[in-house]
Design a protein around this motif. Structure first.
Motif, PDB file in Angstrom:
ATOM      1  N   LEU A 167       0.822  -1.209   0.000  1.00  0.00           N
ATOM      2  CA  LEU A 167       0.000   0.000   0.000  1.00  0.00           C
ATOM      3  C   LEU A 167       0.858   1.262   0.000  1.00  0.00           C
ATOM      4  CD1 LEU A 167      -2.983  -0.880   2.378  1.00  0.00           C
ATOM      5  CD2 LEU A 167      -2.769  -1.174  -0.106  1.00  0.00           C
ATOM      6  N   ASP A 168       2.003   1.194   0.657  1.00  0.00           N
ATOM      7  CA  ASP A 168       2.882   2.353   0.673  1.00  0.00           C
ATOM      8  C   ASP A 168       3.328   2.725  -0.747  1.00  0.00           C
ATOM      9  OD1 ASP A 168       4.475   4.309   2.244  1.00  0.00           O
ATOM     10  OD2 ASP A 168       6.164   3.234   1.356  1.00  0.00           O
ATOM     11  N   GLU A 169       3.467   1.715  -1.611  1.00  0.00           N
ATOM     12  CA  GLU A 169       3.841   1.979  -3.004  1.00  0.00           C
ATOM     13  C   GLU A 169       2.696   2.635  -3.782  1.00  0.00           C
ATOM     14  OE1 GLU A 169       6.772   1.515  -4.680  1.00  0.00           O
ATOM     15  OE2 GLU A 169       7.624   1.166  -2.697  1.00  0.00           O
ATOM     16  N   LEU A 170       1.454   2.398  -3.331  1.00  0.00           N
ATOM     17  CA  LEU A 170       0.292   2.965  -4.011  1.00  0.00           C
ATOM     18  C   LEU A 170      -0.068   4.354  -3.483  1.00  0.00           C
ATOM     19  CD1 LEU A 170      -2.075  -0.153  -4.126  1.00  0.00           C
ATOM     20  CD2 LEU A 170      -0.711   0.774  -6.002  1.00  0.00           C
ATOM     21  N   ASN A 171       0.473   4.705  -2.338  1.00  0.00           N
ATOM     22  CA  ASN A 171       0.085   5.956  -1.683  1.00  0.00           C
ATOM     23  C   ASN A 171       0.527   7.177  -2.487  1.00  0.00           C
ATOM     24  OD1 ASN A 171      -0.975   7.446   0.625  1.00  0.00           O
ATOM     25  ND2 ASN A 171       1.156   7.986   1.041  1.00  0.00           N
ATOM     26  N   HIS A 172      -0.354   8.191  -2.543  1.00  0.00           N
ATOM     27  CA  HIS A 172      -0.047   9.449  -3.226  1.00  0.00           C
ATOM     28  C   HIS A 172       0.247  10.496  -2.148  1.00  0.00           C
ATOM     29  CE1 HIS A 172      -1.118  13.138  -5.676  1.00  0.00           C
ATOM     30  NE2 HIS A 172      -0.264  12.501  -6.462  1.00  0.00           N
ATOM     31  N   PRO A 173       1.511  10.877  -1.974  1.00  0.00           N
ATOM     32  CA  PRO A 173       1.884  11.723  -0.838  1.00  0.00           C
ATOM     33  C   PRO A 173       1.129  13.045  -0.739  1.00  0.00           C
ATOM     34  CG  PRO A 173       3.832  10.750  -1.825  1.00  0.00           C
ATOM     35  CD  PRO A 173       2.689  10.436  -2.746  1.00  0.00           C
TER      36      PRO A 173
END
Length: 332
Positions: free
Chosen positions: A239-245
């Protein structure tokens, strides 16, 4: 094989990654989109979408009678905490700000924010300004009800429940009673319904004297949040890879404000964070009474690296201006 792929495939070597979602058409479309994003990152992982019928989709009346907005996610939360699913997909605007997430879970990703505008869809493509006095307008949102009442107090505004496609079918009924609906533009985009006639409402608040109907969006508008168990390290890494900062920072500002206001499902609260060309983050917040005849508003700018402080400042200003009394009145 990269490290993420290896850890995810090892985690799901003998069972599919299960994505939990509501049963509506829109929810299924959103979950399919999430599955596609995961497949791009880890092409060989098996994925299963697990639809769950939730209390809010079955209840035709006031959500407060069954626990407020939490009824949108209660059953999905239980599926997540009991390990029957691995990821829960939520429209963030439907996640309450006055109750904590299910114990042991958190949002691991916020996808890039979609359009946050509300739109008016009318029967027979009649311009909204031409709707006769007394026309019936349907919306399930107390926030929309309050703002629409400011600009068109001559209209009848009534709650209409159901999924987006269900509401549109009621508008299109030959002898239907509704003259118009207020809907989220993001939902129409995701359902491929943007080609039907609609009028986009501006986000910037306008007073009744300006003669322009505006609609400040809800906290979390246009954002899909992905929730998982904190202990499930491989899924949280995914999920961290999918997160949009940037979206995550905006969400933190908005939901900090919402949490401090302690609003409930019948509280007409609006809030929208954005980042300017200079890198500064702005947050605009409003709290209304039921019919929009009283409201408070606040706007502040802050460093994008500290969105929580920005949300807290806007909430404190709204409370100073009387938001607590407006929120308390909507509990009656």
């Amino acid at each position: 094989m990269n490290p993420l792929t290896e850890v995810v495939l090892t985690r799901f070597s003998d069972a599919p990654l299960r994505i939990g979602t509501r049963t509506s058409t829109l929810a299924r479309v959103q979950s399919s989109h999430v599955a596609e994003l995961i497949t791009k990152l880890v092409p060989d992982v098996a994925i299963e979408i697990v639809p769950t019928r939730v209390s809010a989709d079955l209840w035709p009346a006031d959500l407060a009678e069954i626990g407020g907005k939490g009824a949108f996610s209660r059953e999905i939360d239980h599926a997540l905490t009991s390990a029957r699913i691995d990821i829960a997909v939520h429209c963030l605007k439907d996640v309450p700000g006055d109750v904590p997430l299910a114990e042991g879970t958190s949002f691991g990703a916020y996808l890039p924010r979609d359009d946050v505008h509300d739109v008016v869809v009318t029967r027979g493509d009649v311009p909204f300004a031409d709707l006769p006095s007394g026309s019936l307008v349907g919306t399930s949102s107390v926030r929309r009800h309050a703002q629409l009442s400011i600009h068109r107090p001559d209209l009848r505004i009534e709650r209409i429940r159901g999924n987006v496609d269900t509401r549109l079918s009621r508008l299109d009924e030959k002898d239907g009673e509704y003259a118009a609906l207020i809907l989220a533009r993001a939902g129409l985009i995701r359902l491929g319904l943007l080609d039907r006639y609609h009028e986009v409402l501006p986000l910037e608040f306008r007073g009744a004297e300006e003669g322009i109907v505006s609609m400040v969006p809800p906290v979390g508008a246009g954002v899909i949040g992905l929730q998982a168990r904190d202990s499930d390290t491989p899924v949280m890494r995914l999920l961290d890879e999918l997160n949009h900062p940037l979206t995550a920072r905006h969400v933190l500002a908005e939901r900090t404000m919402l949490h401090m206001l302690l609003g409930h499902c019948n509280s007409p609260i609006a809030g929208h964070a954005s980042t300017g060309s200079d890198g500064q983050m702005g947050l605009f917040g409003m709290v209304f009474n039921r019919d929009g005849s009283a409201f408070v508003r606040s706007h502040a700018w802050g460093d994008h690296s500290d969105p929580a402080s920005l949300g807290a400042r806007v909430a404190a200003d709204l409370l100073h201006r009387g938001a607590r009394d407006l929120i308390a009145a909507t509990r009656k």
